[in-house]
Structures are given as C-alpha cells and as structure tokens.
Design a protein around this motif. Structure first.
Motif, mmCIF file in Angstrom:
data_model
loop_
_atom_site.group_PDB
_atom_site.id
_atom_site.type_symbol
_atom_site.label_atom_id
_atom_site.label_comp_id
_atom_site.label_asym_id
_atom_site.label_seq_id
_atom_site.Cartn_x
_atom_site.Cartn_y
_atom_site.Cartn_z
ATOM 1 N N VAL A 65 -8.745 18.051 9.690
ATOM 2 C CA VAL A 65 -7.393 17.399 9.443
ATOM 3 C C VAL A 65 -6.377 18.468 9.567
ATOM 4 O O VAL A 65 -6.223 19.466 8.901
ATOM 5 N N ARG A 66 -5.697 18.138 10.652
ATOM 6 C CA ARG A 66 -4.415 19.040 10.665
ATOM 7 C C ARG A 66 -3.004 18.542 10.639
ATOM 8 O O ARG A 66 -2.004 19.248 10.416
ATOM 9 N N ALA A 67 -2.920 17.237 10.645
ATOM 10 C CA ALA A 67 -1.631 16.400 10.648
ATOM 11 C C ALA A 67 -2.012 14.888 10.071
ATOM 12 O O ALA A 67 -2.925 14.569 10.188
ATOM 13 N N VAL A 68 -0.895 14.498 9.513
ATOM 14 C CA VAL A 68 -1.093 12.986 8.866
ATOM 15 C C VAL A 68 0.296 12.513 9.342
ATOM 16 O O VAL A 68 1.277 13.023 9.081
ATOM 17 N N MET A 69 0.068 11.128 9.759
ATOM 18 C CA MET A 69 1.239 10.359 9.962
ATOM 19 C C MET A 69 1.366 9.169 9.184
ATOM 20 O O MET A 69 0.140 8.384 8.697
ATOM 21 N N VAL A 70 2.621 9.134 8.630
ATOM 22 C CA VAL A 70 2.869 8.093 7.420
ATOM 23 C C VAL A 70 4.217 7.393 7.875
ATOM 24 O O VAL A 70 5.128 8.176 8.696
ATOM 25 N N SER A 71 4.522 6.220 7.323
ATOM 26 C CA SER A 71 5.551 5.600 7.418
ATOM 27 C C SER A 71 6.797 6.487 6.739
ATOM 28 O O SER A 71 6.650 7.210 5.974
ATOM 29 N N VAL B 181 3.472 2.725 10.412
ATOM 30 C CA VAL B 181 4.885 2.160 9.971
ATOM 31 C C VAL B 181 4.337 0.911 9.152
ATOM 32 O O VAL B 181 5.068 0.547 8.277
ATOM 33 N N ALA B 182 3.088 0.371 9.233
ATOM 34 C CA ALA B 182 2.648 -0.818 8.556
ATOM 35 C C ALA B 182 1.864 -0.207 7.452
ATOM 36 O O ALA B 182 1.396 -1.255 6.617
ATOM 37 N N GLY B 183 1.940 0.846 6.989
ATOM 38 C CA GLY B 183 1.219 1.276 5.572
ATOM 39 C C GLY B 183 0.082 2.081 5.694
ATOM 40 O O GLY B 183 -0.239 2.539 4.709
ATOM 41 N N ALA C 66 9.138 8.603 -0.331
ATOM 42 C CA ALA C 66 8.522 8.621 -1.521
ATOM 43 C C ALA C 66 7.768 9.974 -1.992
ATOM 44 O O ALA C 66 7.743 10.194 -3.145
ATOM 45 N N LEU C 67 6.965 10.268 -1.035
ATOM 46 C CA LEU C 67 6.022 11.526 -1.421
ATOM 47 C C LEU C 67 6.866 12.711 -1.437
ATOM 48 O O LEU C 67 6.493 13.458 -2.445
ATOM 49 N N MET D 288 0.596 -1.283 0.060
ATOM 50 C CA MET D 288 0.057 -0.034 0.073
ATOM 51 C C MET D 288 0.668 1.139 -0.049
ATOM 52 O O MET D 288 1.950 1.202 0.193
ATOM 53 N N SER D 289 0.283 2.352 -0.425
ATOM 54 C CA SER D 289 1.104 3.719 -0.512
ATOM 55 C C SER D 289 0.104 4.642 0.704
ATOM 56 O O SER D 289 -0.940 4.380 0.981
ATOM 57 N N ALA D 290 0.758 5.567 0.856
ATOM 58 C CA ALA D 290 0.123 6.691 2.036
ATOM 59 C C ALA D 290 -1.118 7.397 1.279
ATOM 60 O O ALA D 290 -1.752 7.820 1.911
#
Length: 119
Positions: free
Chosen positions: A46-52, A33-35, A58-59, A5-7
């Motif tokens: 929405v004020r923030a986003v958590m991604v691996s 961390v798991a995607g 990549a982004l 998967m991607s973010a």
C-alpha cells in the motif's frame, strides 16, 4: 465524515493496484466520496489511500485535539508544581542531609511494604 462510515472502518476498504487505480480513477473517486477507503498498491505494498474530504479533515483534526488535550494537562500539572507547598517541599528535599534522606526513604518504604510474615 460520510453518513454512516468513517475512513477507518475496515469493512469499507477496497485495495487496488496503481494500474487499476489509473484505469478506474473516476469510479474509485466516487467510492471514496461515498465513504469507502481505497488503498492503492504498488508492487503489492500500500503506497497511497484515497478518502473523502470529510474523512480526511476529520482524521487531520484528531492529532490537533490530542495535542491540545495534552497541552492543557501539562499546563495544569506545571501550575500544580508551582504552588508554595510544592516549592517549599522541593527546597526542603534539596536542603536535606544524607541522613534526613535515609530516614525519609526508610519511612516511605515501611509504609509501602507489607509487614513480613513469620512462618
């Protein structure tokens, strides 16, 4: 990016309030961390986003790749405009009289426009 998967995959998005994110940080970090993308809201927005880190990197690279592609395209177009033929045509256009410009405009318009039909 994570294995499958991607973010940016909306099916792998979870939305939580900032209070919930504070209370469940460890489990949300593991999800990221798991995607999974974890959107953190405050007052319903929405004020923030958590991604691996893999998704973040990549982004982060995407704009640089697009900028490099556009730079190469611009450089190619600029080089094409610097040819002797282009330079001569530009000089001729700037040196043309109003009558010459009018004739050229009529010639080009007659090539582009379909012939009128009579009813």
């Amino acid at each position: 990016m994570s294995a499958n998967m991607s973010a940016t995959d909306p099916s792998r998005t979870r939305r939580v309030s900032s209070a919930e994110a504070k209370n469940r940080f460890g489990s949300l970090l593991e999800a990221a961390v798991a995607g999974e993308r974890v959107e953190i809201t405050r007052y319903g927005e929405v004020r923030a986003v958590m991604v691996s880190v893999e998704d973040f990197e990549a982004l982060s690279r995407q704009p640089a790749r697009e900028l490099n592609r556009l730079t190469a395209e611009f450089d190619r177009m600029l080089a094409d405009m610097q040819s002797d033929a282009t330079r001569s045509a530009l000089v001729a256009a700037f040196d043309a009289s109003p009558e010459d410009m009018g004739r050229a405009a009529v010639t080009l318009a007659s090539r582009a426009a379909p012939a009128p039909t009579r009813g």
